[in-house]
Design a protein around this motif. Structure first.
Motif, short mmCIF file in Angstrom:
data_model
loop_
_atom_site.label_atom_id
_atom_site.label_comp_id
_atom_site.label_asym_id
_atom_site.label_seq_id
_atom_site.Cartn_x
_atom_site.Cartn_y
_atom_site.Cartn_z
N PRO A 115 -9.92 -10.71 -12.04
CA PRO A 115 -9.44 -10.00 -10.85
C PRO A 115 -8.32 -9.02 -11.17
CG PRO A 115 -8.57 -12.23 -10.89
CD PRO A 115 -9.54 -12.13 -12.03
N ARG A 116 -8.14 -8.04 -10.31
CA ARG A 116 -7.16 -6.98 -10.53
C ARG A 116 -6.38 -6.73 -9.24
NH1 ARG A 116 -9.03 -4.38 -15.19
NH2 ARG A 116 -7.88 -2.46 -14.84
N TRP A 117 -5.20 -6.20 -9.41
CA TRP A 117 -4.41 -5.72 -8.28
C TRP A 117 -4.59 -4.21 -8.18
CZ3 TRP A 117 -3.15 -9.06 -4.92
CH2 TRP A 117 -2.63 -10.32 -5.23
N THR A 118 -4.87 -3.74 -6.98
CA THR A 118 -5.00 -2.31 -6.74
C THR A 118 -3.90 -1.86 -5.79
OG1 THR A 118 -7.40 -2.41 -6.99
CG2 THR A 118 -6.50 -0.48 -5.88
N GLY A 119 -3.20 -0.80 -6.15
CA GLY A 119 -2.14 -0.28 -5.29
C GLY A 119 -2.70 0.26 -4.00
N GLY A 120 -2.17 -0.20 -2.88
CA GLY A 120 -2.68 0.23 -1.58
C GLY A 120 -1.93 1.43 -1.04
N PRO A 121 -2.20 1.77 0.21
CA PRO A 121 -1.54 2.92 0.85
C PRO A 121 -0.09 2.61 1.18
CG PRO A 121 -2.92 1.78 2.43
CD PRO A 121 -3.17 1.12 1.10
N ASP A 122 0.57 3.56 1.81
CA ASP A 122 1.96 3.35 2.21
C ASP A 122 2.07 2.15 3.15
OD1 ASP A 122 2.68 5.51 0.71
OD2 ASP A 122 2.70 6.92 2.40
N PHE A 123 3.25 1.57 3.16
CA PHE A 123 3.53 0.40 3.98
C PHE A 123 3.24 0.71 5.45
CE2 PHE A 123 6.24 -2.41 6.44
CZ PHE A 123 6.18 -3.61 5.74
N ASP A 124 2.40 -0.12 6.08
CA ASP A 124 2.01 0.09 7.47
C ASP A 124 2.26 -1.20 8.24
OD1 ASP A 124 0.98 0.72 9.90
OD2 ASP A 124 -1.07 1.07 9.22
N PRO A 125 3.42 -1.36 8.89
CA PRO A 125 3.72 -2.62 9.58
C PRO A 125 2.77 -2.93 10.72
CG PRO A 125 5.33 -0.92 10.14
CD PRO A 125 4.51 -0.38 9.01
N ALA A 126 2.14 -1.93 11.32
CA ALA A 126 1.22 -2.20 12.42
C ALA A 126 0.00 -2.99 11.96
CB ALA A 126 0.78 -0.88 13.06
N GLN A 127 -0.36 -2.86 10.70
CA GLN A 127 -1.51 -3.59 10.16
C GLN A 127 -1.19 -5.05 9.90
OE1 GLN A 127 -3.26 -1.86 6.66
NE2 GLN A 127 -4.74 -0.75 7.90
#
Length: 433
Positions: free
Chosen positions: A89-101
């Motif tokens: 398994p791998r870690w993939t960098g996600g989008p900017d921090f989105d507190p609503a999600q």
């Protein structure tokens, strides 16, 4: 002739490619990820914080989390597999921090119903479609609760406490928390004798107990809240010197399991607790992720409460838990990043009751009073995930003037969950009197 890309464009292209491919999980992250991805067991872990006072509005809580948690790169990672590397398994960098999600409010509930709500959410896996963590705002009688959930592959118990402190106390710097996951984790090299002891820890030390077996998909949660003065009195019970809070918790757990009638009669091998030990260095206290190793501690079932405390305290002091844990962490972090027959066999053994009887994790917020607006943080409970074959896990968390002991079981062992925390409290009281 095709024009060459400028250096900035090349760097951006490499970054996009790396972000798409991700980075290999460290072995401990991968181990925890595999438990859930293989369908063996849900690996949602959690932290529940009680507040006395008016709850914040959801937009205010999200805005606060954006300011305080936004810098943490770990909270933007998503687990998965790259098509070309399906074996690890791998870690993939996600989008900017989105507190609503990630931050939601739940309907108000009574204090008695909060255990059931926590059990329900603890049984819900956090999937790979987005960074696997959530924060829930729950109004309760006299105040509110915050429940922080995460996939254990993403965050360990100390990471959850770090995030709670950061949300409430606004640390001046988070430089250590935003380090890239691409930087390999290096543990201080332990002495050879510590490595030898870590290797010896692989040997069987426990035996199957009546509650061991298949873990079902539902959870039961129960806790007992007590004043910290009761734990302090137990710590002062030894004539040879003050015991640690961890030793008090482990010794009380030994007595509680005996009172519950689940320890059996054979003296050896006996009950053995798997105890997570944080291996972060002094400068890494705000680093998120999984930075711990487990050390097994025998839990004496016989004798009076203070005698059990003396035995556990002597073992934990003599064993130099921190040194042994760092030796084990070094071995785990240097393991080959691939699966095979040997690693699978070792994994099955580590999940078996021959290796350990149950998880016993204790921690503290290491701070004084904390608040969210005008609401005071009154107490904190840990919600541990269950591991394959082990339908019981226990935690104890100290915050300011309160202590909370929590039991998590699967649904089949819910009666055990309801009994154990109060039995542990009775043992702690008996030590201190």
């Amino acid at each position: 002739m095709t024009p060459s890309k400028p250096p900035a464009a090349l760097a951006a292209s490499r970054h996009d490619a790396e972000r798409s491919a991700g980075v290999e999980m460290p072995p401990l992250d991968a181990w925890l990820h595999r438990h859930q991805s293989s369908g063996a067991v849900c690996m949602t872990t959690g932290l529940l914080a009680w507040f006395e006072g008016t709850p914040p509005a959801l937009p205010e809580l999200r805005a606060l989390a954006q300011r305080r948690w936004g810098p943490y790169a770990r909270l933007r990672l998503t687990p998965g597999f790259h098509p070309a590397h399906l074996d690890w398994p791998r870690w993939t960098g996600g989008p900017d921090f989105d507190p609503a999600q990630h931050i939601t409010s739940l309907p108000a509930t009574g204090s008695a119903a909060l255990e059931g709500l926590a059990a329900q959410l603890l049984a819900q896996p956090l999937g790979p479609s987005r960074p696997p963590w959530q924060l829930h705002l729950v109004p309760v009688e006299g105040g509110f609760a915050l429940l922080l959930r995460a996939h254990h592959a993403l965050l360990d118990g100390m990471s959850l406490i770090t995030l709670l402190r950061a949300l409430l106390a606004a640390p001046e710097a988070t430089a250590g928390a935003v380090s890239s996951p691409r930087i390999p984790r290096q543990y201080p090299g332990p002495p050879r004798h510590a490595l030898a002891r870590a290797l010896a820890d692989v040997l069987p030390r426990a035996r199957p107990l009546p509650f061991h077996g298949r873990v079902d998909t539902r959870r039961a949660v129960s806790w007992s809240r007590m004043p910290v003065a009761e734990v302090r009195a137990a710590r002062d019970a030894l004539p040879t010197g003050r015991a640690s809070s961890n030793a008090v918790f482990l010794a009380a757990t030994a007595g509680a399991l005996r009172s519950a009638g689940v320890t059996g009669r054979l003296p050896l091998p006996g009950v053995c607790a798997m105890v997570p030990v944080d291996v972060r260095t002094e400068g890494e206290t705000v680093v998120l992720g999984n930075h711990y190793a487990t050390v097994r501690v025998p839990l004496p079932a016989r004798g009076r409460p203070v005698q059990r405390l003396a035995a556990v305290d002597a073992f934990t002091r003599r064993a130099a838990l921190k040194e042994r844990a760092r030796a084990q962490a070094l071995m785990v972090s240097s393991a080959p990043r691939r699966y095979g027959l040997l690693s699978d066999a070792l994994g099955r053994y580590a999940d078996s009751p021959l290796y350990s009887s149950l998880l016993c994790s204790s921690a503290a917020t290491y701070t004084g009073p904390l608040a969210l607006g005008s609401a005071r943080l009154a107490a904190v409970a840990g919600l541990a995930p269950l591991s394959p074959g082990h339908p019981l896990a226990l935690t104890m968390i100290l915050h300011d003037a309160s202590v909370v002991v929590t039991a998590v079981t699967d649904q089949a062992h819910r009666e055990l969950a309801a009994r154990i925390p109060e039995l542990i409290r009775e043992e702690i009281r008996a030590m201190g009197t």
